[in-house]
Scaffold this active site. Structure first.
Site, PDB file in Angstrom:
ATOM      1  N   THR A 121       0.712  -1.295   0.057  1.00  0.00           N
ATOM      2  CA  THR A 121       0.263   0.198  -0.156  1.00  0.00           C
ATOM      3  C   THR A 121       1.082   1.468  -0.410  1.00  0.00           C
ATOM      4  O   THR A 121       1.405   1.704   0.969  1.00  0.00           O
ATOM      5  CB  THR A 121      -0.855  -0.088   1.058  1.00  0.00           C
ATOM      6  OG1 THR A 121      -1.878  -1.678   0.955  1.00  0.00           O
ATOM      7  CG2 THR A 121      -1.738   1.382   1.559  1.00  0.00           C
ATOM      8  N   GLU A 149      -3.946  -4.261  -2.483  1.00  0.00           N
ATOM      9  CA  GLU A 149      -4.025  -6.323  -2.345  1.00  0.00           C
ATOM     10  C   GLU A 149      -5.292  -5.860  -1.217  1.00  0.00           C
ATOM     11  O   GLU A 149      -5.538  -4.601  -0.579  1.00  0.00           O
ATOM     12  CB  GLU A 149      -3.116  -6.552  -2.017  1.00  0.00           C
ATOM     13  CG  GLU A 149      -3.296  -8.109  -0.679  1.00  0.00           C
ATOM     14  CD  GLU A 149      -3.986  -8.764  -2.079  1.00  0.00           C
ATOM     15  OE1 GLU A 149      -3.569  -9.291  -3.446  1.00  0.00           O
ATOM     16  OE2 GLU A 149      -5.875  -9.038  -1.530  1.00  0.00           O
ATOM     17  N   PHE A 150      -6.584  -6.420  -0.934  1.00  0.00           N
ATOM     18  CA  PHE A 150      -7.488  -6.007  -0.125  1.00  0.00           C
ATOM     19  C   PHE A 150      -7.825  -7.328   1.010  1.00  0.00           C
ATOM     20  O   PHE A 150      -8.392  -7.398   0.995  1.00  0.00           O
ATOM     21  CB  PHE A 150      -8.510  -5.915  -0.966  1.00  0.00           C
ATOM     22  CG  PHE A 150      -8.524  -4.777  -1.840  1.00  0.00           C
ATOM     23  CD1 PHE A 150      -8.720  -3.132  -1.356  1.00  0.00           C
ATOM     24  CD2 PHE A 150      -8.331  -4.800  -3.945  1.00  0.00           C
ATOM     25  CE1 PHE A 150      -8.649  -2.040  -2.071  1.00  0.00           C
ATOM     26  CE2 PHE A 150      -7.840  -3.222  -3.990  1.00  0.00           C
ATOM     27  CZ  PHE A 150      -8.480  -2.601  -3.442  1.00  0.00           C
ATOM     28  N   LEU A 151      -7.144  -8.491   0.880  1.00  0.00           N
ATOM     29  CA  LEU A 151      -6.805  -9.734   1.613  1.00  0.00           C
ATOM     30  C   LEU A 151      -6.414  -9.233   2.930  1.00  0.00           C
ATOM     31  O   LEU A 151      -6.323  -7.921   3.093  1.00  0.00           O
ATOM     32  CB  LEU A 151      -6.134 -10.705   1.319  1.00  0.00           C
ATOM     33  CG  LEU A 151      -4.513 -10.179   1.642  1.00  0.00           C
ATOM     34  CD1 LEU A 151      -3.908 -10.418   3.323  1.00  0.00           C
ATOM     35  CD2 LEU A 151      -3.608 -11.068   1.117  1.00  0.00           C
ATOM     36  N   GLU A 153      -6.323 -10.095   7.080  1.00  0.00           N
ATOM     37  CA  GLU A 153      -6.064 -11.360   7.120  1.00  0.00           C
ATOM     38  C   GLU A 153      -6.868 -12.110   8.860  1.00  0.00           C
ATOM     39  O   GLU A 153      -7.802 -11.643   8.681  1.00  0.00           O
ATOM     40  CB  GLU A 153      -4.756 -11.032   8.394  1.00  0.00           C
ATOM     41  CG  GLU A 153      -3.271 -10.158   8.124  1.00  0.00           C
ATOM     42  CD  GLU A 153      -2.796  -9.506   9.250  1.00  0.00           C
ATOM     43  OE1 GLU A 153      -2.980  -9.689   9.933  1.00  0.00           O
ATOM     44  OE2 GLU A 153      -1.551  -8.608   8.602  1.00  0.00           O
ATOM     45  N   LYS A 205      -6.793   1.882  -2.547  1.00  0.00           N
ATOM     46  CA  LYS A 205      -6.500   1.686  -1.793  1.00  0.00           C
ATOM     47  C   LYS A 205      -7.212   2.020  -0.537  1.00  0.00           C
ATOM     48  O   LYS A 205      -7.005   1.668   0.600  1.00  0.00           O
ATOM     49  CB  LYS A 205      -5.296   0.261  -2.328  1.00  0.00           C
ATOM     50  CG  LYS A 205      -4.997   0.280  -0.562  1.00  0.00           C
ATOM     51  CD  LYS A 205      -5.739  -0.773  -0.606  1.00  0.00           C
ATOM     52  CE  LYS A 205      -5.076  -1.971   1.219  1.00  0.00           C
ATOM     53  NZ  LYS A 205      -5.487  -2.835   1.129  1.00  0.00           N
ATOM     54  N   GLY A 254     -16.347  -1.667  19.520  1.00  0.00           N
ATOM     55  CA  GLY A 254     -15.893  -2.231  20.323  1.00  0.00           C
ATOM     56  C   GLY A 254     -14.838  -1.650  20.372  1.00  0.00           C
ATOM     57  O   GLY A 254     -15.242  -0.045  20.725  1.00  0.00           O
ATOM     58  N   GLY A 258      -7.706  -1.598  14.750  1.00  0.00           N
ATOM     59  CA  GLY A 258      -6.266  -1.590  15.122  1.00  0.00           C
ATOM     60  C   GLY A 258      -5.522  -2.709  13.447  1.00  0.00           C
ATOM     61  O   GLY A 258      -6.581  -2.603  12.629  1.00  0.00           O
ATOM     62  N   CYS A 261      -2.986  -2.375   9.446  1.00  0.00           N
ATOM     63  CA  CYS A 261      -3.397  -1.399   7.245  1.00  0.00           C
ATOM     64  C   CYS A 261      -4.153  -0.350   8.287  1.00  0.00           C
ATOM     65  O   CYS A 261      -3.607   0.929   8.329  1.00  0.00           O
ATOM     66  CB  CYS A 261      -3.686  -2.423   6.711  1.00  0.00           C
ATOM     67  SG  CYS A 261      -3.524  -3.982   5.980  1.00  0.00           S
TER      68      CYS A 261
END
Ligand code: NAD
Length: 441
Positions: A121, A149-151, A153, A205, A254, A258, A261
């Site tokens: 990014t 990349e948009f994956l 974790e 992104k 929440g 964090g 990214c």
């Protein structure tokens, strides 16, 4: 096709393994030799569901290998993916030192025309910088493509194999065509490949991450308001999310977002805006509100125990990673919360299904303030309260009677709203959550 991936972290390993799985020959490189030795031994240095098996399968098939020799990767590859870290610099911008270091090495090792693909990014204009840096060291033609990349974790392989969309910022039609071919196996259900100019791809992104971070943060702000006005955020969330224009995703309140990214990308986007003379007012407040949100559970504990009441207490913590199904603790709310509790004189006994090793290294400087438990129940032993910070599935249906027995006092600060307040009241807990009234005596 012969592909190289430079940077074998969360993104690089998934990209490398998935492209190998679709039949390409892939070499993944990293400058961290220990990481490469680990990979060569058949171990995977990070926790990502399914990754170990996918890597093993493709190594066995002879399509995937690892090296710390960048020259080898450059010479071998027609297309080189750059997936090195772009951490936050001191001024909030993305630090491009790893990216430019790679560009220099690629330039020096070029042995023919190449396509270099930016997976990291990076701020708008970086592809141009990378292209200029490479061309300083070679006369071979190079095209620099932006392919953010948009994956996510925790579901990275699925996200890569079945992407909502693939964004390609290509400087030429030829480069775009090669990228289309590479991604064709992953978009067989007609998910779009969006080809655009390089700068728009780079900005897409940051815009996507900042919009998601805004959604989370907006709902956290609404949750805090709920507590003040006697509303229940769960009902509000359902009411809001049922609007098709809004949707239910990313509306769960929440303890703040964090990870590796959102925090850095939100701040980098603010910086990009400032430098371009377009101040990003919303994005800047998202960062501020999120930073404050990470302290919500500590504030609740201060109200419960009194401002000086935390010193000497022992707290159990469930969940350390920034979200479930990963061991990643970068900018995790748990770090802020635990550090604050220990600073105020408490001791913490923490449990996480996957992040204990990472946490151990990360918290080494807290010395005696933190211990680690080998199970969720072990962490509770003799604790004055439990903090729930990450919503791992195994925390959702615990044995409440056992919890009550193990805790010295049955107090829970739940940062993920895992349980029903009325039920917790019945079971005899003092139960605090986010955006809902506290219950219990
Ligand atoms: P990471 O820290 O897990 O991995 C980066 C790797 O690059 C490290 O192993 C490091 O040793 C290696 N590296 C650094 N400089 C190098 C060099 N000169 N030569 C070879 N290797 C080098 O980072 P990550 O989480 O995989 O993220 C990589 C990039 O992808 C970042 O820009 C990030 O913002 C972006 N991204 C991350 C995610 C995510 O969920 N982690 C998702 C989308 C995009």
């Amino acid at each position: 096709m012969n592909l190289g991936v430079i940077g074998s972290g969360y993104v690089g390993l998934v990209v490398g393994a998935c492209f190998a799985e679709s039949g390409n020959d892939v070499v993944c490189a990293d400058k961290n030799e220990e990481k490469i030795s680990t990979l060569k031994r058949g171990e995977v240095p990070i926790y990502e569901p399914g990754l170990k098996e996918l890597i093993a399968q493709n190594v066995r098939g002879g399509r995937l290998s690892f090296t710390s020799d960048l020259a080898q990767v450059v010479k071998f590859s027609e297309v080189i993916f750059v997936a090195v870290g772009t951490p936050e610099d001191t001024d909030g911008s993305a630090d491009l030192k790893h990216v430019l270091e790679v560009a220099r090495s690629v330039g020096k090792q070029m042995n023919g025309p190449k396509i270099v693909v930016m997976k990291s990014t990076v701020p708008v204009g970086t592809a141009d910088l990378v292209s200029a840096e490479i061309k300083q060291h070679t006369n071979f033609p190079v095209e620099v493509v932006s392919n953010p990349e948009f994956l996510k974790e925790g579901s990275a392989i699925d996200d890569f194999m079945k992407p909502d969309r693939v964004v390609i910022g290509a400087p030429t039609v030829e480069a775009a065509e090669i990228m289309r071919e590479l991604y064709a196996p992953f978009v067989r259900t007609n998910n779009p490949i969006l080809v655009m100019d390089v700068r728009s791809a780079e900005l897409t992104k940051y815009a996507a991450n900042a919009l998601l971070a805004t959604k989370v943060t907006f709902m956290n702000e609404i949750a805090n308001l709920c507590e003040r006005v006697g509303a229940d955020v769960t009902s509000v969330r359902r009411g809001v999310g049922a609007d098709e224009r809004i949707g239910h995703h990313f509306l769960f309140p929440g303890v703040g977002y964090g990870g590796s990214c959102f925090p850095k990308d939100v701040r980098a986007l603010s910086r990009i805006g400032r430098e371009a003379g377009a101040q990003m007012e919303i994005v800047e407040s998202v960062d501020r509100v999120n930073t404050a949100q990470k302290m919500r559970l500590v504030e609740k504990a201060l109200t419960h125990f009194g401002r000086d009441g935390i010193a000497g207490k022992r707290f159990a913590v469930w969940g350390l990673s920034f979200k479930p199904r990963t061991d990643d603790m970068r900018e995790a709310p748990a770090v802020t919360i635990i550090t604050e509790l220990v600073k105020r004189g408490a001791t913490v006994c923490a449990y996480d299904p996957e992040a204990l090793q990472v946490a151990h290294d990360m918290f080494a400087k807290l010395g005696g303030g933190i211990q680690f438990a080998s199970s969720a129940y072990d962490a509770l032993n003799g604790a004055d309260a439990l903090f729930i910070i990450t919503e791992w599935n195994e925390f959702r249906r615990p044995n409440f009677a056992r919890m009550n027995e193990l805790l010295k006092t049955p107090v829970i600060f739940d940062g993920r709203n895992l349980f029903e307040p009325a039920k917790m009241n019945r079971l005899g807990f003092r139960y605090y959550s986010i955006g809902r009234a506290a219950v219990g005596i």
